[in-house]
Write an enzyme that holds these catalytic residues in place. Structure first.
Site, PDB file in Angstrom:
ATOM      1  CD  GLU A  44      52.980  38.407  26.154  1.00 34.71           C
ATOM      2  OE1 GLU A  44      52.152  38.088  27.043  1.00 34.71           O
ATOM      3  OE2 GLU A  44      53.574  37.561  25.444  1.00 34.71           O
ATOM      4  CG  MET A  65      36.514  52.026  44.871  1.00 35.42           C
ATOM      5  SD  MET A  65      36.295  53.256  46.183  1.00 35.42           S
ATOM      6  CE  MET A  65      37.680  54.314  45.853  1.00 35.42           C
ATOM      7  CG  PHE A 112      50.243  29.024  15.109  1.00 33.08           C
ATOM      8  CD1 PHE A 112      49.329  28.534  16.041  1.00 33.08           C
ATOM      9  CD2 PHE A 112      51.536  29.284  15.526  1.00 33.08           C
ATOM     10  CE1 PHE A 112      49.705  28.289  17.352  1.00 33.08           C
ATOM     11  CE2 PHE A 112      51.926  29.047  16.839  1.00 33.08           C
ATOM     12  CZ  PHE A 112      51.004  28.548  17.749  1.00 33.08           C
ATOM     13  CD  GLN A 113      51.669  32.000  18.723  1.00 31.30           C
ATOM     14  OE1 GLN A 113      52.747  32.457  18.372  1.00 31.30           O
ATOM     15  NE2 GLN A 113      51.446  31.535  19.956  1.00 31.30           N
ATOM     16  CE  LYS A 163      60.118  34.111  12.263  1.00 30.91           C
ATOM     17  NZ  LYS A 163      59.851  32.752  12.775  1.00 30.91           N
TER      18      LYS A 163
HETATM   19  C1  LIG Z   1      40.979  45.197  35.597  1.00 29.56           C
HETATM   20  C2  LIG Z   1      39.910  45.753  36.485  1.00 29.56           C
HETATM   21  N1  LIG Z   1      38.897  44.942  36.872  1.00 29.56           N
HETATM   22  C3  LIG Z   1      37.925  45.428  37.679  1.00 29.56           C
HETATM   23  C4  LIG Z   1      37.951  46.732  38.108  1.00 29.56           C
HETATM   24  C5  LIG Z   1      36.846  47.274  39.004  1.00 29.56           C
HETATM   25  N2  LIG Z   1      37.398  47.647  40.312  1.00 29.56           N
HETATM   26  C6  LIG Z   1      37.695  48.924  40.635  1.00 29.56           C
HETATM   27  S1  LIG Z   1      38.318  49.091  42.154  1.00 29.56           S
HETATM   28  C7  LIG Z   1      38.200  47.441  42.452  1.00 29.56           C
HETATM   29  C8  LIG Z   1      38.633  46.862  43.758  1.00 29.56           C
HETATM   30  C9  LIG Z   1      40.089  46.908  43.932  1.00 29.56           C
HETATM   31  O1  LIG Z   1      40.418  46.102  45.023  1.00 29.56           O
HETATM   32  P1  LIG Z   1      41.855  46.094  45.657  1.00 29.56           P
HETATM   33  O2  LIG Z   1      42.883  46.002  44.599  1.00 29.56           O
HETATM   34  O3  LIG Z   1      41.913  45.069  46.707  1.00 29.56           O
HETATM   35  O4  LIG Z   1      42.004  47.547  46.232  1.00 29.56           O
HETATM   36  P2  LIG Z   1      41.230  48.298  47.445  1.00 29.56           P
HETATM   37  O5  LIG Z   1      40.071  49.022  46.832  1.00 29.56           O
HETATM   38  O6  LIG Z   1      40.800  47.271  48.429  1.00 29.56           O
HETATM   39  O7  LIG Z   1      42.248  49.220  47.966  1.00 29.56           O
HETATM   40  C10 LIG Z   1      37.640  46.789  41.354  1.00 29.56           C
HETATM   41  C11 LIG Z   1      37.355  45.344  41.294  1.00 29.56           C
HETATM   42  C12 LIG Z   1      39.017  47.541  37.654  1.00 29.56           C
HETATM   43  N3  LIG Z   1      39.114  48.821  37.981  1.00 29.56           N
HETATM   44  N4  LIG Z   1      39.991  47.015  36.866  1.00 29.56           N
END
Ligand SMILES: Cc1ncc(C[n+]2csc(CCOP(=O)(O)OP(=O)(O)O)c2C)c(N)n1
Lengths: 559, 167
Positions: free
Chosen positions: A48, A471, A110-111, A160
């Site tokens: 979803e 990042m 439920f749900q 529903k």
């Molecule tokens: C759902 C979610 N969890 C954690 C983060 C924190 N976060 C920001 S950037 C990042 C790393 C992203 O890694 P990747 O997708 O491999 O991209 P890259 O930076 O290597 O290009 C994280 C964990 C986030 N923004 N969103």
């Protein structure tokens, strides 16, 4: 005599909806049964969260309202991150959820989950429908609220029994919606516009700071006219990319944490900052006290609550960005010429650090994005995940028009890009949609490979694979003494996974192969995956450390 | 930071109270009191909220409240001349003999009404502004307050000024 479910489907068709993204379950069975013989196109996603991101991507690409559908409880809860994503970026989405029958409401049935309660802080508005006769009116209102004023997500929760109830005389749906407590101000106040014009004419170092509001309002042409008449340089936020073509001489590029030197210096030195549909996000301003410290500020925004929220404003103008710019333009009759300020900015621009070249022998993400940009130019829609991949795309792709750039700016939701790309592709089948991804983010909604195969949605997935949560690793490198705590991701055979789902792919390790691989992907009819094994510890530069002033950038090494 | 009295006119729709309250709690400050009831317009309610916060934050919250679809009008009446009242019911220990007489006397001085008399307690009903009710509460403490309920403040501007939708 119609059931609630039938009224719902007819109302959606009446709103001009051509596709919805959803996932069935017990409490939406009556709706799915109606869908079975309906002309409404339904895309079955595999989670979803992907349904709501796809609806969001559809909305951003097309400018229309995106629609998703989920069952109660777990289905509805899986929409939460996507609803919050749309809320933070003001994207018009209508989310429809099933609910347990009214007789069981509040029973921990439920749900059951109180989804209107859960989403209260992340929706523009929501409805729990308790009368099938009102459904038509509610749907019409929901679309109006989602798609006008400061846009945003609206949730409709339908028990529903309301879906199965048969109504003899549904409430008539008025063509024009009128809601007492909701009357967005569209036109700017004439006195304020007058004042703005005189401030603009009197400024010697003006800068325009354009945000997502320019795109949402369709105000890009008025913005260009305004900037060109007065020769005012323009910097955009992450959300504002595409509001002015990348190569336009007045374009300074993006500002803020990963903004350009010229943009960040220009804002620091300007004497008049004209914020247009932008909200002074902390990723843009850095240390607030040092943001445009010597400038008077004009702030144009449809949402009065944004004005003065973060930064004190000298002249507020509440109204639709396109409308207000149009009114300002009508008053600006005298064209201005190149000033010393323009020359100064041009010089900064020419001194900006350049991306790494191809002949270093290293596979760098900057080179990959630039090559893609050269190959696709106008015809592409770029969607991204979150992290370094998102920033490299923002910095190195040359955007030429609005709605060409789709990214989760406000919430920064990993896993957004791939499903949003699916939505964008359904909305704009004539465009090539590319998801620029990180290996981490892509794995958050990787299951949608099944969806693109089932419906042959020609999304191109381009993983900038550094085998890190890049990042976060960059922050650990710069601010935590290279202690890479839980940010390394073991190598994954993405091409193998894609193949298992039925999507072709190529793994690229040599910069000499980039162009061919991209070409092959772009010319292929259906979905395609590219796994670029990039330099593992490449950083996004320039960078303003969190809490610093935006002119205090780390520039990184010049290659 | 000081108490602000905010009057909010809303449509009677499900969830409107939690939306309003949520805007305050989201910013991490407490609602001192919240009073809700129907008002002069059918289908509408008036909420009076007392919250402690800086003027600027209140300004922000007002704007956010105005954004809610079911909110018709928001006014901070702190700085305009207004009348304000709240009602308290106070159950006090009142042993037959001197303490009961003293409690009755106090009630009389504060124009509070005795609305229930038990063998060892009386219940007072007092109406007034916050300062008055605070003062009575303080004086009654020595006798022993068994239970106390306050409605929270309700308020409206003096004179012809109103907190009604325009026109
Ligand atoms: C759902 C979610 N969890 C954690 C983060 C924190 N976060 C920001 S950037 C990042 C790393 C992203 O890694 P990747 O997708 O491999 O991209 P890259 O930076 O290597 O290009 C994280 C964990 C986030 N923004 N969103």
């Amino acid at each position: 005599m119609k059931t609630g479910a039938k009224i719902l489907i007819e109302s959606l068709l009446h709103e001009g909806v051509d596709a919805i993204f959803g996932y069935p379950g017990g409490t939406v069975l009556p709706i799915y049964d109606e869908l079975y013989d309906s002309s409404l196109r339904h895309i079955l996603v595999r989670h979803e969260q992907a349904a709501v991101h796809a609806a969001d991507g559809y909305a951003r690409a097309s400018g229309r309202v995106g629609v998703c559908l989920a069952t109660s409880g777990p289905g509805a809860c899986n929409l939460v991150t996507g609803i919050a994503t749309a809320y933070m970026d003001s994207v018009p989405v209508v989310a429809i959820t099933g609910q347990v029958p009214t007789t069981l409401l509040g029973n921990d049935a439920f749900q059951e989950s109180d989804i209107t309660g859960i989403t209260l802080p992340i929706t523009k508005h929501s409805y729990l429908v308790n009368n099938a006769g009102e459904l038509g009116k509610i749907v019409h209102e929901a679309f109006y609220i989602a798609g006008t004023g400061r846009m945003g997500p609206v949730l409709i929760d339908i028990p529903k029994d309301v879906q199965t109830d048969v109504v003899a005389d549904p409430e008539t749906v008025p063509e024009k919606v009128s809601i007492r407590g909701y009357q967005p101000t569209v036109r700017g106040h004439p006195k304020q516009i007058e004042k703005a014009v005189s401030m603009i004419s009197g400024a010697s170092r003006p800068v325009i700071y354009a945000g997502g509001g320019v795109i949402a309002s369709g105000g890009d042409a008025e913005l260009m006219r305004f900037a060109e008449t007065m020769m005012i340089p323009v910097t955009t936020t992450l959300m504002g990319l595409g509001a002015i073509p990348a190569h336009h001489p007045l374009n300074l590029g993006m500002l803020g944490m990963h903004g350009t030197q010229s943009a960040n210096y220009a804002v620091t030195e300007c004497d008049l900052l004209i914020a247009v549909g932008a909200r002074f996000d902390d990723r843009v301003t850095g240390k607030l006290e040092s943001f445009a410290p010597n400038a008077q500020v004009i702030h144009i925004d449809i949402d009065p609550a944004e004005i003065g929220k973060n930064k004190a404003v000298d002249l507020p103008i509440v109204g639709d960005v396109r409308q207000v710019l149009k009114e300002i333009n009508l008053k600006l009759t005298e064209k201005r010429v190149q000033s010393p300020w323009n020359d100064r900015l041009a010089e900064w621009k020419s001194q900006s650090i350049q991306p790494p070249a191809v002949d270093t022998g290293l596979l760098t993400p900057q080179y990959i994005v630039r090559t893609l940009s050269d190959l696709l130019t106008d015809s592409g829609i770029i969607v991204t995940e979150v992290g370094q991949n998102q920033m490299w795309a923002a910095q190195h792709y040359s955007f030429t028009r609005p709605r060409q750039w789709i990214t989760s700016g406000g919430l920064g939701t990993m896993g957004y890009g791939f499903p949003a790309a699916i939505g964008a592709s359904i909305a704009c089948p004539d465009k090539t949609v590319v998801d620029i991804a990180g290996d981490g983010s892509f794995q958050m909604n990787i299951q949608e490979l099944a969806t693109v195969v089932q419906y042959n949605i020609p999304v191109k997935i381009m993983i900038l694979n550094n085998q890190y949560l890049g990042m976060v690793r960059q922050w650990q490198e710069l601010f935590y003494d290279r202690r890479y705590s839980y940010t390394e991701l073991p190598s994954v055979d993405f091409v193998g996974i894609a193949k298992a789902y039925g999507v072709p792919g190529i793994c690229v390790t040599d910069p000499a192969d980039v162009k061919d691989a991209l070409r092959q992907s772009l010319t292929c009819d259906g979905p395609f995956l590219l796994d670029f094994r990039i330099e593992r510890e490449e950083n996004v530069m320039p960078m303003v450390p969190a809490g610093a002033a935006i002119n205090e950038m780390i520039l990184g090494d010049k290659r | 930071m000081k108490p602000h009295t905010i009057s909010i006119l809303v449509e009677n729709r499900p969830g409107v109270l939690s939306r309003v309250a949520g805007l305050f709690t989201r910013r991490g400050f407490n609602i001192e009191s919240l009073a809700v009831g129907t008002c002069e317009e059918p289908g509408m309610s008036r909420i009076t909220a007392v919250v402690i916060a800086d003027d600027e934050i209140i300004e922000q919250v007002k704007k956010q409240l105005n954004k809610l679809i079911n909110v018709i009008k928001v006014s901070d009446i702190t700085y305009i001349d207004h009348v304000a009242r709240e009602i308290a019911l106070i159950k006090v220990s009142a042993e037959p003999g001197t303490s009961r007489a003293e409690v009755m006397q106090l009630a009389d001085n504060f124009r509070a009404r005795i609305i229930d008399v038990g063998t060892r307690t009386v219940v007072l009903e007092v109406t007034g502004d916050t300062v008055k009710i605070d003062a009575l509460e303080k004086l009654l403490h020595q006798y022993g307050i068994k239970e106390l309920v306050r409605t929270g403040k309700i308020a409206m501007p003096r004179g012809s000024k109103t907190v009604s939708p325009r026109k």
